[in-house]
Structure formats: C-alpha cells, structure tokens
Design an enzyme around this catalytic site. Structure first.
Site, mmCIF file in Angstrom:
data_model
loop_
_atom_site.group_PDB
_atom_site.id
_atom_site.type_symbol
_atom_site.label_atom_id
_atom_site.label_comp_id
_atom_site.label_asym_id
_atom_site.label_seq_id
_atom_site.Cartn_x
_atom_site.Cartn_y
_atom_site.Cartn_z
ATOM 1 N N TYR A 268 41.675 -35.628 -12.145
ATOM 2 C CA TYR A 268 40.237 -35.559 -12.380
ATOM 3 C C TYR A 268 39.722 -36.770 -13.167
ATOM 4 O O TYR A 268 38.722 -37.395 -12.801
ATOM 5 C CB TYR A 268 39.868 -34.265 -13.117
ATOM 6 C CG TYR A 268 38.427 -34.214 -13.547
ATOM 7 C CD1 TYR A 268 37.436 -33.800 -12.655
ATOM 8 C CD2 TYR A 268 38.037 -34.612 -14.819
ATOM 9 C CE1 TYR A 268 36.103 -33.776 -13.037
ATOM 10 C CE2 TYR A 268 36.711 -34.596 -15.206
ATOM 11 C CZ TYR A 268 35.748 -34.172 -14.314
ATOM 12 O OH TYR A 268 34.434 -34.169 -14.691
ATOM 13 N N ASP A 303 37.914 -28.435 -7.193
ATOM 14 C CA ASP A 303 36.543 -28.130 -6.775
ATOM 15 C C ASP A 303 35.648 -29.363 -6.826
ATOM 16 O O ASP A 303 34.691 -29.488 -6.050
ATOM 17 C CB ASP A 303 35.962 -27.040 -7.671
ATOM 18 C CG ASP A 303 35.993 -27.432 -9.146
ATOM 19 O OD1 ASP A 303 34.938 -27.763 -9.694
ATOM 20 O OD2 ASP A 303 37.093 -27.396 -9.745
ATOM 21 N N LYS A 375 41.714 -20.255 -9.899
ATOM 22 C CA LYS A 375 40.354 -20.309 -10.440
ATOM 23 C C LYS A 375 39.381 -20.626 -9.307
ATOM 24 O O LYS A 375 39.438 -21.694 -8.703
ATOM 25 C CB LYS A 375 40.250 -21.358 -11.533
ATOM 26 C CG LYS A 375 38.883 -21.403 -12.190
ATOM 27 C CD LYS A 375 38.852 -22.485 -13.254
ATOM 28 C CE LYS A 375 37.476 -22.613 -13.867
ATOM 29 N NZ LYS A 375 37.409 -23.785 -14.762
#
Length: 523
Positions: A268, A303, A375
């Site tokens: 990320y 995501d 998640k």
C-alpha cells in the site's frame, strides 16, 4: 463449505508462484535495515519522550539518537551496539538520559569490539526482551478479557471508523459507536501522517481528517474501550495504522498498548503513498513480526487497487496481492487467524449482473483463505452523493458479506467519498448493518450458486487470470511488476520514492536483538 469447486492443483500452483515471486524480495528485506526498524528496536528497549527544546519543534528522542548514531558511525551494524556501548561507557541510568546527553553533544557513538561488544549486546538484548515481555503480557490480557467478556455474538464483526482529529472527541464517538453495535473501532490517522518520518508524542487534538497515531493516544483509546467493553458485555477491538515511514515503530507501540488490529499491507505505501519499495518491504517484515508476537490481526489494503483500476478488469490483481500478502505474512510468523486480507465491493452498479460478480469475487476470497478473518470493504468509488442510492448500495454490500461469510465488515456510509459523514450518517449506517445481519441470519447455509452459473464461472476465471499474472511476475520480478503499474495502475520504480535514504544494507556483524528475539520467539 466449498461452493466454487476450485481445483486444488490450481490453488496450490497459485500459492507456489506467490512464494517464488516473494522470495527475492524477502531476501532483500533480510539483507537490509531502515532507520524506522532501528528506532522501533530502541522503542522496545524503553526509549520514550521527545526533545521539546528543538527549534524546529518537538523531536522524539528515538529520532535524535538514531540520527546521531548514523552520523557518527553509520547504521550498517545496527543501532543497538553503539547505543548500549555508550550507555555503559558513560555510566548512564537510562536511554532517556543517553538521549539528553546526545542532544547536548556529549556523546560520540562508536561500534564496540571484543568484550565491549559482547557486553553491549547482552545489555541490549536484556532491554529489548523486557519490551517484548510487555507485548506478551498484553496479548495474554487480551485473551483474558475476550474469555471474560466474550466476542461479538455474530460474524461478520462490525468495523466502524472514528476520525475527528481530537483524541478526546474520538473517545466519546467510539464509546457511543460501541453502544450502537460496533465491534471494532478504527481511529483513522491524520492526513499525511504516513509520510512523517517520526511518531508524534503525547495526546493530540489538532489532526486533520483523522487523529495522530501516538502512544498516548493509543493508551487513551484502549482504556476507554476497555470501559465500554464492560458496559456492552463484549470485547471491543481497537484498530490503527501500521503503515508509512514509521510502520515498524507504530507496530511496536500497538503491541505495547494492546491494540487488536492494524492496517498493514505489503504494498500500500509503495503504490498509494510513493514510499520507496525496498523501505516498505523491509519495514513491513519487521512490523509483521511484531504483530505476530502481539497477536494483532493485520488488515491488508487490496481494496485500494479498485479505486484506481476497474473492479472487473483488475479483480485478479486483488487475488494476486492477497496471495503475496499471505506469503509475506506467513514468512514473518503471522498465522492464518491473524490475516485480515482485504477486498472490496467496488464494481460499477450499472454493470449488468454487478451483484453476482461481487458475490463471485467475495466468495473466491473466502474459499481461497478459509481460515483468514477477511476484511470486506464497502463501496466508495461509485458513491455519487445520492444518499438514497448510496444507502441501498450499502445494503447490497452488507448482504454480500452475509452470503459469502466475510469476517470483518467495514460499515459503509451513504455519504462516503462525498463529505465527512455526520454522526447521524453513522447511526443510519449501523442500522442498515444491523437490519441485514438480523434479517438474513444464517442465510449463507441456503446459498448455493449454480455449478455452471455466472458466479462459479467468474470465480474460476479470476483465479486463472491470477495464476497467469503470478507466472509473469515470477519471470519479471515483483519489483519490476510494481514499477510497471501492475497493481492499481501505479508505477513505482524500486530505486525511487520517499524514504529511500533511510534504507541501509546490513554489514557483517550487524546486530539487532529485536529481530533475533522475534525470529527465535524468545524473550
């Protein structure tokens, strides 16, 4: 219960390719350290506080010491030997005294040899082991409280974000959110903190679109949630962010203050904060070792790829990243029950059969990682400001979470990605979640996609595309794949990015008692 009839040989091939793709990066991570890893080591050894007299503002003592050691003798041998040698040579009683003397220009750091090195190494190991024992006690305390108070009665756990900028206001909102049904409180960080190469000190009240991650803020929120946990009769978990330039340090502070979950993705920071890839991979390995020791569930960030790339076309990149995140986590000591791998409900709702495609992607993640607390992230990219449509879309998201057996459900807001949600928005969003979870009940036991239907075929297609991509990554190298924009359309060359100057190649004789103790599982 497996519903997709995935070929176990294909799944094994995917994992084998992920391991091959990750191996060279793990070798690089093992061969390097960073300023953040060295600072994290000293935090475990007990250094706290900040130099409040500096003309540029408060400077954490740990930064002052590590920067001075690097200036005097480099960090190729680690910070522990020169620091604890200086502590012995000057007969100082604590690392804080050493830091103060360092700031005053009274210390000249050197790398000891012979008996001096052995004595310094022993002293360093003792100090770091004390910090790790505090982490161990917090892990045991969490288990004790979960046994006493209980876990939430349902899955998925309901995950809600709090982000006012003021830790005192965060406490009020977090407690009320728990009373309204939230099982996990995530305190989002102040904008830009991931790019600070230091961790602020003390309680803070001036964050922007979030609250600074500090040790004191961690302590305040954990204490507040312990109180409300007793009130609501279940253990309410606390989440923050171990990412950015201080990833290892924040992981240590989370372990010392008994946080339960941490955002901690292997890529990320590279992709979305332009942090140097080598810096990130070195830091995430140390951070994940700490999380494993602390029993902290990590949340990964797949995501985010779907906010910059198309959620249909790029679905396989999410699967590839999940497999890589899994392997990096296992190598660092995290077990499956601590892998909160991320995925999201981000397909354009105007796409035909969008809900069926979302179910295929979510079910694929669930069956690839059956023991992981996945998640599940709500829609953001296609939220338009039409609160009625957004509320409906969040309801579909919640239903997908129930049908596919997700573990952690982040509460979606009807005003997501448009404005900062009002408290009333959060209350309505929680009501949406509660209604779907209660009305659907155990609907999952009745859900059986047709063996030759779109959902099953789509899941097989995405897995096949993931295997093909992993095969190419093995040939080209993961660092090259990142540089080419494979994930989230972000191109990040290995030699560029923020924090690159904080990466140091280890010399022969490098010593870090924290990594040694974490590798050994000892204290």
């Amino acid at each position: 219960m497996a519903l997709l009839d995935l070929d176990p040989d294909v799944v094994a091939t995917a994992r084998g390719l992920a391991a091959k793709a990750a191996a060279p990066v793990i070798d690089i991570a093992r061969a390097h350290t960073t300023v953040a890893v060295e600072r994290a080591t000293l935090r475990l050894a007990g250094i706290t506080g900040a130099d409040t007299t500096h003309r540029a503002g408060d400077v954490p003592w740990v930064n002052r010491v590590v920067d001075t050691v690097r200036e005097h003798c480099g960090l190729e041998h680690g910070v522990a030997l020169p620091v604890f040698h200086a502590l012995r040579e000057h007969d100082l009683g604590s690392l804080t005294e050493l830091a103060e003397a360092t700031a005053a220009g009274q210390i000249q750091f050197t790398i000891p040899t012979g008996r001096a090195a052995a004595g310094s190494a022993k002293l360093a190991r003792t100090a770091v082991a004390k910090g790790l024992r505090a982490v161990d006690r917090n892990k045991a305390q969490r288990a004790k409280l979960v046994t006493k108070l209980g876990d939430p009665p349902q899955r998925p756990w309901i995950y809600l974000i709090v982000a006012t900028g003021d830790i005192d206001e965060d406490v009020v909102q977090a407690a009320n959110a728990a009373r309204a049904g939230a099982d996990i409180i995530a305190v989002i960080r102040s904008t830009g903190q991931s790019l600070l190469d230091y961790v602020p000190e003390g309680a803070t009240h001036h964050g922007f679109a979030g609250t600074y991650a500090t040790q004191e803020n961690f302590r305040i929120m954990r204490a507040a949630l312990d109180e409300v946990s007793k009130e609501v009769g279940r253990y309410v978990r606390l989440t923050n962010y171990a990412s950015g330039l201080c990833m290892p340090e924040i992981a240590v502070l989370a372990g010392l203050e008994r946080l339960d979950m941490m955002l901690n993705d292997s890529m990320y920071g590279i992709l979305f904060r332009d942090i140097n890839p080598i810096r990130t991979f070195v830091d995430q390995r140390f951070a994940r070792q700490v999380h494993a020791r602390a029993g902290i569930i990590i949340n990964t960030g797949e995501d985010n790829y779907l906010t910059t790339a198309d959620a249909v076309d790029a679905a396989h990149t999410v699967t590839v990243s999940q497999l890589l995140n899994e392997h990096f986590a296992h190598e660092a000591g995290l077990t499956d029950d601590l892998l909160g791998l991320g995925h999201a409900f981000e397909i354009n709702p105007k796409v035909p059969d969008s809900f069926r495609l979302e179910l295929a992607h979510a079910l694929l993640a669930r069956e690839l990682f059956p023991d992981a607390p996945l998640k599940w992230m709500p829609p953001t990219k296609h939220m338009t400001g039409d609160v009625f449509n957004g509320y409906l879309l969040d309801g579909f998201f919640n239903l997908a979470g129930v049908l596919t057996g997700q573990s952690i459900l982040l509460v979606g807001m009807m005003t997501e990605a448009v404005v900062t949600p009002f408290l009333s928005d959060r209350d309505l969003a929680l009501a949406n979640v509660r209604y779907v979870l209660e009305a659907a009940g155990n609907l999952r036991e009745d859900f059986r996609p047709a063996p030759d239907g779109l959902i099953v075929k789509r899941a097989h297609q995405v897995l096949g595309e993931a295997v093909d991509l992993l095969d190419r990554i093995v040939d080209d190298g993961l660092l090259n794949a990142i540089a080419d924009g494979t994930f989230g359309l972000m191109k990040r060359p290995a030699h560029k990015g923020k924090g690159a100057d904080g990466v140091i190649e280890k010399a022969d004789g490098y010593l870090n008692p924290a990594t040694t103790l974490l590798d050994e599982g000892a204290a």
